[in-house]
Design an enzyme around this catalytic site. Structure first.
Site, short mmCIF file in Angstrom:
data_model
loop_
_atom_site.label_atom_id
_atom_site.label_comp_id
_atom_site.label_asym_id
_atom_site.label_seq_id
_atom_site.Cartn_x
_atom_site.Cartn_y
_atom_site.Cartn_z
N SER A 190 0.84 -1.20 0.00
CA SER A 190 0.00 0.00 0.00
C SER A 190 0.88 1.25 0.00
O SER A 190 1.77 1.40 0.82
CB SER A 190 -0.89 0.05 1.25
OG SER A 190 -1.85 -0.96 1.20
N HIS A 240 -4.22 -1.46 -5.62
CA HIS A 240 -3.17 -2.44 -5.90
C HIS A 240 -3.38 -2.95 -7.32
O HIS A 240 -4.51 -3.16 -7.74
CB HIS A 240 -3.27 -3.64 -4.94
CG HIS A 240 -2.92 -3.31 -3.52
ND1 HIS A 240 -2.45 -4.24 -2.63
CD2 HIS A 240 -2.99 -2.14 -2.85
CE1 HIS A 240 -2.23 -3.66 -1.46
NE2 HIS A 240 -2.57 -2.39 -1.56
N ARG A 245 0.07 -8.02 -3.51
CA ARG A 245 0.35 -9.26 -2.78
C ARG A 245 -0.97 -9.86 -2.33
O ARG A 245 -2.00 -9.18 -2.29
CB ARG A 245 1.25 -8.99 -1.58
CG ARG A 245 0.69 -7.98 -0.59
CD ARG A 245 1.28 -8.07 0.81
NE ARG A 245 2.72 -8.07 0.97
CZ ARG A 245 3.48 -6.99 1.12
NH1 ARG A 245 2.93 -5.80 1.11
NH2 ARG A 245 4.78 -7.09 1.31
N THR A 246 -0.93 -11.14 -1.99
CA THR A 246 -2.09 -11.77 -1.36
C THR A 246 -1.90 -11.63 0.14
O THR A 246 -0.85 -11.95 0.69
CB THR A 246 -2.18 -13.26 -1.75
OG1 THR A 246 -2.44 -13.34 -3.15
CG2 THR A 246 -3.30 -13.96 -0.99
N HIS A 247 -2.94 -11.07 0.80
CA HIS A 247 -2.87 -10.89 2.25
C HIS A 247 -3.45 -12.10 2.97
O HIS A 247 -4.36 -12.76 2.46
CB HIS A 247 -3.63 -9.63 2.68
CG HIS A 247 -2.95 -8.36 2.25
ND1 HIS A 247 -3.16 -7.80 1.01
CD2 HIS A 247 -2.07 -7.55 2.90
CE1 HIS A 247 -2.43 -6.70 0.91
NE2 HIS A 247 -1.77 -6.52 2.04
N GLU A 275 -6.13 -2.14 14.28
CA GLU A 275 -6.06 -2.45 15.70
C GLU A 275 -6.97 -1.54 16.52
O GLU A 275 -7.26 -0.41 16.13
CB GLU A 275 -4.62 -2.26 16.23
CG GLU A 275 -3.60 -3.17 15.62
CD GLU A 275 -3.30 -2.83 14.17
OE1 GLU A 275 -3.31 -1.64 13.81
OE2 GLU A 275 -3.11 -3.77 13.38
N SER A 296 0.93 -7.59 6.77
CA SER A 296 1.66 -8.35 5.74
C SER A 296 3.09 -8.60 6.20
O SER A 296 3.41 -8.49 7.38
CB SER A 296 1.67 -7.56 4.42
OG SER A 296 2.46 -6.40 4.55
N ASN A 341 -0.10 6.09 8.27
CA ASN A 341 -0.99 6.64 9.30
C ASN A 341 -0.40 6.37 10.67
O ASN A 341 0.34 5.41 10.84
CB ASN A 341 -2.40 6.00 9.19
CG ASN A 341 -2.33 4.48 9.32
OD1 ASN A 341 -2.12 3.77 8.33
ND2 ASN A 341 -2.49 3.98 10.52
I1 8IG Z 1 -1.71 1.18 5.36
O1 8IG Z 1 -2.58 1.13 11.21
C1 8IG Z 1 -1.99 0.37 7.11
N1 8IG Z 1 -2.03 -0.95 7.24
N2 8IG Z 1 -2.65 -3.44 11.06
N3 8IG Z 1 -2.61 -1.13 11.14
C2 8IG Z 1 -2.55 -2.29 10.45
N4 8IG Z 1 -2.36 -2.33 9.15
C3 8IG Z 1 -2.22 -1.16 8.52
C4 8IG Z 1 -2.31 0.06 9.17
C5 8IG Z 1 -2.51 0.08 10.57
N5 8IG Z 1 -2.15 1.01 8.25
#
Ligand code: 8IG
Length: 279
Positions: A45, A77, A99-101, A200, A219, A242
């Site tokens: 991302s 993506h 990618r595959t998550h 989270e 990932s 973020n």
């Molecule tokens: I972009 O704040 C991205 N991916 N787990 N937490 C988690 N995955 C993320 C976050 C995040 N931001």
């Protein structure tokens, strides 16, 4: 050809994931005309545009044409892989646009298939990139951070059976030094892989910090383990898109993630291109 179709379905327990990776590498050789690739690059991302600066794209392949690969599940993506000239070194990068998550539920074998395919295609190193949440409030959205180590909170593993793999120095000190030479302002941090797809809670972010984490995402850790197992050198770079939940008062959004990536594309692109050329 029903046998072949069954063998190429990674969700079929009867499949041999390493045989599927060999089949995928064979298609990549045919479609790119390259007998081998040298470095694999997984664009997470926010890293989509950054991949363009690595070099000239010599071939683009739809993931759906390659055994074991599925199409992209996340907006922003791209569901293709590209064969890219690494500057004028004569070497080739295999660049995965997506990618595959793990949270997609296609199984861990699918999550790490790109890694095993890269090894089968001849790669000796992989650069894993991702977008993630940052636990250090000094990391503004758009800050790249080197991964120094990880904590895998997925309770999954790509390894099957009694496959004991040492993970000391999983994130190559040599490649981290190269990246820090290219950009001496790069910080390092411990990446915590959660299962997702929900972000989270603030309490989980505090837990991650207590455990020694600096970055939270969905990932990379499982892929890094698979990469070590097949002997690839690993470099991991996170883009803090973020502040993790509770670190800043603002709620998280996928739009914010895409914007931070676009804003950081130039810095990240130059970093990636220079580092890949020196691997
Ligand atoms: I972009 O704040 C991205 N991916 N787990 N937490 C988690 N995955 C993320 C976050 C995040 N931001």
């Amino acid at each position: 050809m029903t046998d072949t179709a069954a063998v190429h379905d990674l969700t079929d327990p009867a499949a041999d994931p390493f045989a599927v990776a060999e089949a995928a590498a064979e298609v990549i050789r045919e479609r790119t005309g390259a007998a081998r690739h040298d470095v694999a690059l997984v664009l997470g991302s926010g890293w989509g545009q950054a991949g363009d600066l690595v070099g000239e794209t010599l071939a683009t392949i739809d993931n759906t044409d390659v055994p074991g690969f599925a199409k992209a599940a996340v907006e922003g993506h791209s569901g293709t892989m590209r064969s890219v000239a690494i500057g004028d070194t004569g070497r080739r990068a295999l660049v995965y646009g997506t990618r595959t998550h793990f949270y997609e539920g296609r199984g861990v074998r699918s999550v790490v298939h790109g890694i095993r395919t890269a090894a089968a295609a001849g790669c000796s190193a992989v650069v894993l990139t991702n977008g993630c949440g940052g636990l250090d409030p000094e990391w503004m959205p758009g800050t790249p951070v080197l991964i120094s180590d990880h904590i895998n909170l997925t309770s999954a593993t790509p390894l099957e059976g009694a496959t004991f793999v040492d993970l000391t120095d999983l994130y190559s000190p040599r490649l981290r030094a190269v990246a820090q030479e290219v950009d001496p302002t790069l910080d390092e941090g411990v990446y915590v892989q959660f299962r997702g797809p929900q972000y989270e809670t603030p309490a989980e972010v505090r837990m991650a910090r207590t455990l020694g984490g600096d970055l939270v995402g969905m990932s990379t850790a499982l892929e890094a383990v698979a990469a070590r197992h097949v002997g690839l050198e690993v470099l991991g770079i996170s883009l803090v898109t973020n502040a993790a939940a509770g670190i800043s008062p603002n709620p998280l959004s996928h739009e914010e993630v895409l914007e931070a990536g676009a804003a950081a594309a130039d810095r990240c692109g130059r970093l990636l291109a220079t580092v890949v050329a020196r691997i």
